[in-house]
Design a protein around this motif. Structure first.
Motif, PDB file in Angstrom:
ATOM      1  N   GLY A   1       0.778  -1.178  -0.168  1.00 34.52           N
ATOM      2  CA  GLY A   1      -0.114  -0.118   0.096  1.00 34.52           C
ATOM      3  C   GLY A   1       0.767   1.318   0.011  1.00 34.52           C
ATOM      4  N   VAL A   2       2.005   1.107  -0.468  1.00 32.57           N
ATOM      5  CA  VAL A   2       2.991   2.363  -0.752  1.00 32.57           C
ATOM      6  C   VAL A   2       2.985   2.826  -1.902  1.00 32.57           C
TER       7      VAL A   2
ATOM      8  N   GLU B   1      -8.670  -2.116   1.738  1.00 34.14           N
ATOM      9  CA  GLU B   1      -7.834  -1.211   0.940  1.00 34.14           C
ATOM     10  C   GLU B   1      -7.740   0.207   1.121  1.00 34.14           C
ATOM     11  N   LEU B   2      -8.806   0.672   1.261  1.00 32.86           N
ATOM     12  CA  LEU B   2      -9.014   2.075   1.565  1.00 32.86           C
ATOM     13  C   LEU B   2      -8.425   2.644   2.878  1.00 32.86           C
ATOM     14  N   VAL B   3      -8.817   1.863   4.099  1.00 35.35           N
ATOM     15  CA  VAL B   3      -8.147   2.062   5.266  1.00 35.35           C
ATOM     16  C   VAL B   3      -6.644   1.837   5.170  1.00 35.35           C
ATOM     17  N   LYS B   4      -6.369   0.843   4.513  1.00 31.30           N
ATOM     18  CA  LYS B   4      -4.735   0.584   4.468  1.00 31.30           C
ATOM     19  C   LYS B   4      -4.204   1.684   3.750  1.00 31.30           C
ATOM     20  N   ARG B   5      -4.747   2.279   2.935  1.00 36.06           N
ATOM     21  CA  ARG B   5      -3.944   3.267   2.337  1.00 36.06           C
ATOM     22  C   ARG B   5      -3.848   4.633   2.843  1.00 36.06           C
ATOM     23  N   ALA B   6      -4.970   4.558   3.665  1.00 39.76           N
ATOM     24  CA  ALA B   6      -4.958   5.992   4.573  1.00 39.76           C
ATOM     25  C   ALA B   6      -4.429   5.953   5.685  1.00 39.76           C
ATOM     26  N   ASN B   7      -4.146   4.631   6.326  1.00 35.60           N
ATOM     27  CA  ASN B   7      -3.416   4.446   7.657  1.00 35.60           C
ATOM     28  C   ASN B   7      -1.751   4.752   7.650  1.00 35.60           C
ATOM     29  N   VAL B   8      -1.475   5.254   8.772  1.00 38.36           N
ATOM     30  CA  VAL B   8      -0.116   5.847   8.701  1.00 38.36           C
ATOM     31  C   VAL B   8       0.656   5.176   9.991  1.00 38.36           C
TER      32      VAL B   8
END
Length: 376
Positions: free
Chosen positions: A145-146, A368-375
């Motif tokens: 997801g990077v 996928e959306l949460v994974k992409r937004a998570n830091v």
């Protein structure tokens, strides 16, 4: 005196081929690094100087030069036993992702940003992996997801206790993810809290399915139109939300205010999600109603009386709160493309979304959306 180790005389064609390998920077990082060492030696740099700029040992430089003198370009290719491409362990993938998301200067590199070449070279040099191609690194980062994105401005935290607060929150996340063993006094459950809003009665930009407009006339297509708003006399609402990491559940109440009284009322509800003997930690920001003050000590007293640890994020560091990624999903699935006629209708849809989200925690698009937004 021992004879100085240096590469044999190389032809112009060999020199151009070495330069092409170095400039192209594709394929195996090991081959690229070995070609660099040989090219530096051909430019009459001595072994200590090459070892210094290549961040490796002098013995390693001598070995590469001797192998090239003996086997030529065949010595540049890493000798693998064949078979399937190397598989990286979960620990290796996590370390690669961590380094990619960090600043090169934090890892002793004189760069402002990672390129695939620089990142792969760093990973091999530091022993994170034995070898990785640039395309393999690109694919691995994509799976994690990077992606390579434009830099946006943000406020640097001026909190004097930034490191202490950040490290405690990361420790709590490690406990929640079962990556660390709990110590005495550590919580059993970690919950992230924040407010989402203000929620206005206004059109929210979004997308929807529509038939194609084949007439070509202006404004004649079937695309849905949204009203323009010049005044908004209906006030605002706020979503008080908590994300329970132990159950992967989201909870929320829509309120007209978000003062200390409303905050404590919601905290009492959050506390009922687990038995009283279960110690919980609540991660939240430094919004004034979340704090105990000299005039109002209710928050601290409530936490002490209810077996709760309050973990505050540093100033301007809300990215450390994992509930922010849940808000990204809420905005995408629930609010984008809407225009509600009343706060009651908007709150009803938000409550329905939260119920749907808690029943579909493994939904692929949601994850996928949460994974992409998570830091954090």
């Amino acid at each position: 005196m021992a004879e100085r180790v240096a590469v044999r005389d190389i032809t112009n064609e060999e020199g151009n081929k070495l330069l092409q390998i170095v400039r192209r920077g594709s394929g195996s990082v090991v081959r690229w690094r070995r070609a660099q060492i040989v090219l530096w030696s051909a430019q009459r740099m001595d072994v200590p100087a090459i070892a210094k700029i290549a961040f490796t040992s002098e013995d390693r430089v001598r070995e590469v030069i001797h192998n090239f003198n003996r086997d030529g370009f065949d010595s540049l290719a890493p000798k693998y036993a064949g078979g399937r491409p190397p598989k990286f362990s979960a620990a290796e993938r996590a370390e690669i992702k961590k380094i990619a998301l960090g600043r090169p200067t934090d890892y002793g590199e004189p760069f402002s940003t990672w390129s695939l070449t620089k990142l792969a070279d760093h990973l091999v040099r530091k022993g994170v992996v034995d070898d990785i191609s640039h395309e393999g690194l690109r694919a691995l980062l994509r799976e994690e997801g990077v992606s390579f994105q434009a830099i946006k401005t943000w406020k640097t935290s001026n909190d004097p206790d930034f490191e202490v607060k950040k490290n405690r929150i990361l420790e709590l996340y490690d406990l929640a993810d079962a990556k660390a063993q709990p110590k005495e006094g550590d919580p059993d459950v970690v919950i992230c809290y924040d407010e989402f809003g203000p929620l206005n009665l206004q059109p929210h930009p979004g997308r929807h399915w529509a038939e194609r407009d084949t007439t070509g006339a202006p404004r004649s297509g079937p695309r849905r139109r949204m009203r323009a708003t010049f005044t908004r006399p209906n006030g605002v609402r706020h979503l008080l939300a908590a994300y329970d990491l132990s159950t992967d559940k989201l909870y929320g109440h829509v309120k007209s205010k978000k003062g200390r009284t409303d905050f404590l009322a919601f905290m009492r509800y959050v506390r009922t999600l687990h038995p009283a003997h279960v110690r919980i930690a609540i991660i939240m920001d430094n919004f004034v109603p979340h704090l105990s003050t000299k005039k109002d000590t209710r928050v601290g007293e409530w936490a002490k009386a209810n077996n709760v640890e309050l973990a505050y994020t540093p100033h301007y560091a809300s990215w450390l709160n994992r509930i922010e990624a849940q808000f990204t999903a809420l905005r995408y699935f629930c609010l984008d493309g809407t225009d509600h006629e009343s706060h009651e209708a908007q709150a009803f849809l938000i409550r329905r979304y939260i119920a749907w989200r808690n029943r579909h925690v493994q939904d692929k698009a949601l994850r996928e959306l949460v994974k992409r937004a998570n830091v954090a």
